[in-house]
Design a protein around this motif. Sequence first.
Motif, mmCIF file in Angstrom:
data_model
loop_
_atom_site.group_PDB
_atom_site.id
_atom_site.type_symbol
_atom_site.label_atom_id
_atom_site.label_comp_id
_atom_site.label_asym_id
_atom_site.label_seq_id
_atom_site.Cartn_x
_atom_site.Cartn_y
_atom_site.Cartn_z
ATOM 1 N N ILE A 102 0.906 -1.189 -0.111
ATOM 2 C CA ILE A 102 -0.365 -0.691 -0.083
ATOM 3 C C ILE A 102 0.991 1.147 -0.086
ATOM 4 N N LEU A 103 2.073 1.005 0.735
ATOM 5 C CA LEU A 103 2.890 2.580 0.381
ATOM 6 C C LEU A 103 3.638 3.027 -0.193
ATOM 7 N N SER A 104 3.820 1.752 -1.254
ATOM 8 C CA SER A 104 4.083 1.976 -2.877
ATOM 9 C C SER A 104 3.427 2.653 -4.035
ATOM 10 N N TYR A 105 1.987 2.758 -3.263
ATOM 11 C CA TYR A 105 0.542 3.251 -3.860
ATOM 12 C C TYR A 105 0.993 4.426 -4.161
ATOM 13 N N ILE A 106 0.748 4.553 -1.796
ATOM 14 C CA ILE A 106 1.291 5.989 -1.235
ATOM 15 C C ILE A 106 2.065 7.085 -2.829
ATOM 16 N N ASP A 107 3.037 5.979 -1.829
ATOM 17 C CA ASP A 107 4.314 7.140 -3.158
ATOM 18 C C ASP A 107 4.238 7.480 -4.185
ATOM 19 N N VAL A 108 3.541 6.960 -5.139
ATOM 20 C CA VAL A 108 3.136 6.580 -6.373
ATOM 21 C C VAL A 108 2.580 7.850 -6.719
ATOM 22 N N ALA A 109 1.076 8.295 -5.916
ATOM 23 C CA ALA A 109 -0.125 8.838 -5.890
ATOM 24 C C ALA A 109 0.705 10.525 -5.255
ATOM 25 N N ASN A 110 1.406 10.272 -4.117
ATOM 26 C CA ASN A 110 2.439 11.553 -3.640
ATOM 27 C C ASN A 110 2.614 12.106 -4.845
ATOM 28 N N LYS A 111 3.294 11.783 -5.639
ATOM 29 C CA LYS A 111 3.803 12.162 -6.780
ATOM 30 C C LYS A 111 3.026 12.676 -7.964
ATOM 31 N N ARG A 112 1.888 11.721 -8.319
ATOM 32 C CA ARG A 112 1.704 12.032 -9.599
ATOM 33 C C ARG A 112 0.402 13.161 -9.391
ATOM 34 N N ALA A 113 -0.292 13.185 -8.247
ATOM 35 C CA ALA A 113 -0.911 14.488 -7.837
ATOM 36 C C ALA A 113 0.261 15.580 -7.566
ATOM 37 N N GLY A 114 1.058 16.216 -7.350
ATOM 38 C CA GLY A 114 1.364 16.893 -7.366
ATOM 39 C C GLY A 114 1.716 17.587 -5.766
ATOM 40 N N TRP A 115 1.186 16.444 -5.147
ATOM 41 C CA TRP A 115 1.575 16.672 -3.834
ATOM 42 C C TRP A 115 2.972 16.711 -3.065
ATOM 43 N N TYR A 116 3.639 15.744 -3.204
ATOM 44 C CA TYR A 116 5.215 15.782 -2.581
ATOM 45 C C TYR A 116 5.343 15.953 -1.185
ATOM 46 N N TYR A 117 4.348 15.412 -0.644
ATOM 47 C CA TYR A 117 4.320 16.260 0.833
ATOM 48 C C TYR A 117 5.258 15.173 1.372
ATOM 49 N N GLU A 118 6.602 15.503 2.082
ATOM 50 C CA GLU A 118 6.951 14.610 3.135
ATOM 51 C C GLU A 118 6.190 14.139 4.084
ATOM 52 N N TRP A 119 6.387 12.944 3.928
ATOM 53 C CA TRP A 119 6.445 12.125 5.171
ATOM 54 C C TRP A 119 6.773 10.471 5.568
ATOM 55 N N ASP A 120 7.469 10.355 6.750
ATOM 56 C CA ASP A 120 8.053 9.169 6.912
ATOM 57 C C ASP A 120 7.775 8.171 7.953
ATOM 58 N N GLU A 121 6.821 7.712 8.586
ATOM 59 C CA GLU A 121 6.218 7.529 9.288
ATOM 60 C C GLU A 121 4.357 7.001 8.866
ATOM 61 N N CYS A 122 4.219 5.844 9.569
ATOM 62 C CA CYS A 122 3.343 5.306 9.191
ATOM 63 C C CYS A 122 2.359 4.106 10.356
ATOM 64 N N GLU A 123 0.094 4.611 10.289
ATOM 65 C CA GLU A 123 0.598 4.387 11.200
ATOM 66 C C GLU A 123 0.159 2.959 10.663
ATOM 67 N N ALA A 124 -0.609 1.752 12.190
ATOM 68 C CA ALA A 124 -0.801 0.647 11.921
ATOM 69 C C ALA A 124 -2.548 1.110 11.232
ATOM 70 N N ILE A 125 -2.526 -0.223 10.027
ATOM 71 C CA ILE A 125 -3.050 -0.441 8.732
ATOM 72 C C ILE A 125 -5.534 -1.016 9.574
#
Length: 222
Positions: A66-89
């Motif tokens: 799931i995080l691999s998809y989030i990383d792609v979406a973050n770039k393709r949507a033009g957000w480029y938000y910096e994040w480095d942690e993830c809570e439990a799913i």
Amino acid sequence: MFSKNLYYQFNNALPTMVCNQLIAIGTEQTVKGKTGGGTGKNKEEVPGHRKSQVSFIQEQWLFDLILSYIDVANKRAGWYYEWDECEAIQFTQYKVGDYYKWHMDGQSDRDGAYRKKDLSGPSWPSLACRGKKIPKNWIGKVRKLSATVILNVNYEGGVFEILSDPYHDRKTDTMTQEIRTPDIKSLGTILVFPSYLNHRVTKITKGVRHSLVVWCLGKPFV
């Protein structure tokens, strides 16, 4: 905050077999869904704001996927938000009559960040269900990106809606917002969006809706 793209989605990202596996894992340990931080006597709930059952999944392969998809979406949507942690799913089950009213997953400023006093005990449902306290490396961070994953489609109602950022309507010369309804009624779809945007799940009218929710953390925008 203003985002040109309110969300980014991947249709049919997870195969049927994986979706069924996750439903089986999640339904084994569901509890009543709650709103806000805390649990038990320290729980802050908003009566009538949410009705659902939840559990939390910690499978490394699922995080990686799931995080691999989030990383792609973050770039393709033009957000480029910096994040480095993830809570439990979070696994969420909505039965007939269940819903989740308008809410944000997290604020984007420092007032919405995890605080040192949260280290004294389990302060968020995702951590409380794991019997853990908030990790020290979460202090000072906020939820910046959220993702929801649709695990089944044999239900009615349960529509995911998201509220746009306020914008100026030139025709009426007023500030306004729009309710957007992403077309995510396909099995295994992953929808990624900024955590500060208001969104909701309308009442289920038939069947049971199963989904996952993921929150990515990073330093506040301001």
